[in-house]
Design an enzyme around this catalytic site. Structure first.
Site, mmCIF file in Angstrom:
data_model
loop_
_atom_site.group_PDB
_atom_site.id
_atom_site.type_symbol
_atom_site.label_atom_id
_atom_site.label_comp_id
_atom_site.label_asym_id
_atom_site.label_seq_id
_atom_site.Cartn_x
_atom_site.Cartn_y
_atom_site.Cartn_z
ATOM 1 N N SER A 61 46.077 45.479 35.856
ATOM 2 C CA SER A 61 45.787 46.922 36.421
ATOM 3 C C SER A 61 46.793 47.833 36.191
ATOM 4 C CB SER A 61 45.443 46.577 38.217
ATOM 5 O OG SER A 61 45.253 47.777 38.761
ATOM 6 N N HIS A 119 41.748 47.239 34.474
ATOM 7 C CA HIS A 119 41.155 48.389 35.468
ATOM 8 C C HIS A 119 41.186 49.689 34.970
ATOM 9 C CE1 HIS A 119 42.055 45.286 39.298
ATOM 10 N NE2 HIS A 119 41.034 45.032 38.309
ATOM 11 N N ASP A 173 42.920 41.905 43.203
ATOM 12 C CA ASP A 173 41.988 41.248 42.388
ATOM 13 C C ASP A 173 42.863 40.216 41.774
ATOM 14 O OD1 ASP A 173 39.791 40.805 40.620
ATOM 15 O OD2 ASP A 173 39.864 42.622 39.386
#
Length: 363
Positions: free
Chosen positions: A188, A215, A306
């Protein structure tokens, strides 16, 4: 008067510099931050003024526009990047940066350039008439708080010839017993810089399919894949529905969509079971169930929210999980979640992750 204990317990206030040539944007952004107890220490109308205020006011975070007179936002980022790259301890302040620009939506390359220069994140600036929307307010506040917590990484990964010296929690001399049939990387905030350095340093002989779940918004992943394909030695593409995963190929999950596996075929998962898109949990869980002990998952920098379910699936199915050393992460929340739950088999620096990938790909 506050008692000494109250002063000591009071959390540090985030200090922010807002740099934008639009007076309307400066006011709206500043008012929003102040209303949420974030200290706006100054407002700059161009890049030269921004750099001067960075030195004078020492802000934690800069909210930075790209299109500004005299010195644009990319030039400001380059200056901050150069300060970090300096071998000697920099005399000037080095803040974390959130890029807020109308160019983010119209030119994905700009966003990727900003991330490569160390920006923590990029937000598309809505039209001035709709800057007051709830979605924009939440996105900006989240970005500023992420930036404040960030540890920007500016130094390139050095490709070392010496053997990997890893922090293997299993204490095994040869921890990955079988050559994996599939490797996946999930990341991310802070991940694109590391991914770019890893993928572009992999040799053409790297012979294991590799899937990346990063992401990023829709559109960004296609440009990201195209850049990696141009600059690296192995084929990189944005994953498409029905793609057959093949050796010497890298597949990047498209922004705004979740991907999973049916045998060796990628498919778009529209089940609605995963809030984040693309979801690390979605792909890792799918891959782990299919490839079992021949699957290696790697988790890089990110805020959290996540990867836990995916990591648990990896362990339940006999796979191997590598996480980036928290000390080298821009944001360490995601990897710390996994380490605290004892899901990580190895904790490696980016340099060691590269060496491990090359070792696996050539085994």
């Amino acid at each position: 008067m506050l008692r000494k204990e109250e002063v000591m317990d009071k959390p540090k206030e985030i200090s922010v510099l807002v740099a934008d040539d639009s007076s309307v944007t400066r006011k709206i952004v500043s008012d929003l931050l102040i209303a949420n107890r974030i200290n706006v220490v100054g407002e700059a109308v161009n890049g030269i003024e921004a750099l001067g205020m960075i030195d004078e006011l020492n802000p934690d975070v800069v909210v930075l526009d790209i299109w500004m007179p005299q010195k644009n936002g990319l030039e400001v980022l380059q200056d901050i990047f150069n300060r970090r790259q300096a071998k000697e301890s920099p005399a000037k302040n080095i803040p974390r940066t959130v890029v807020l620009s109308c160019l983010i939506d119209s030119d994905e390359d700009i966003a990727l350039r900003c991330l490569r220069l160390g920006a923590v994140t990029c937000i598309a600036k809505p039209k001035e008439g709709i800057l007051h929307t709830e979605n924009f307010s939440q996105d900006l506040l989240k970005a500023v708080n992420e930036a404040y917590a960030a540890r920007p990484r500016f130094r390139a990964i050095a490709q070392e010839k010496k053997p990997v010296k890893n922090k293997s929690l299993a204490g095994l001399s040869n921890p990955i017993k079988n050559r994996p049939s599939l490797i996946a990387i999930g990341s991310s905030t802070g991940g694109p810089q590391i991914i770019e350095e890893l993928i572009t340093k992999l040799p053409a002989s790297f012979n294991i399919p590799l899937v990346i779940v990063q992401h990023l918004p829709k559109g960004f992943t296609r440009r990201f894949a195209e850049r990696l394909d141009r600059t690296g030695e192995i084929k990189v593409s944005e994953a498409k529905n029905g793609d057959n995963i093949e050796p010497q190929s890298v597949y990047i999950a498209p922004g705004g969509l979740n991907i999973a596996l049916n045998g060796k075929n990628i498919y778009f998962d529209d089940s609605g079971n995963f809030r984040i898109k693309p979801s690390i949990d979605c792909f890792f869980a799918s891959a782990a169930k299919l490839y079992k002990d021949k699957f290696v998952g790697i988790i890089l920098s990110g805020m959290g929210g996540d990867a836990i379910l995916g990591a648990q699936a990896v362990k339940e199915n006999g796979g191997w999980l590598i996480v980036q050393d928290p000390e080298t992460c821009m944001i360490d929340g995601m990897v710390k979640d996994l380490i605290e739950r004892k899901l990580a088999d190895e904790i490696l620096t980016p340099e060691q992750i590269l060496e491990r990938l090359i070792e696996l790909g050539n085994s």
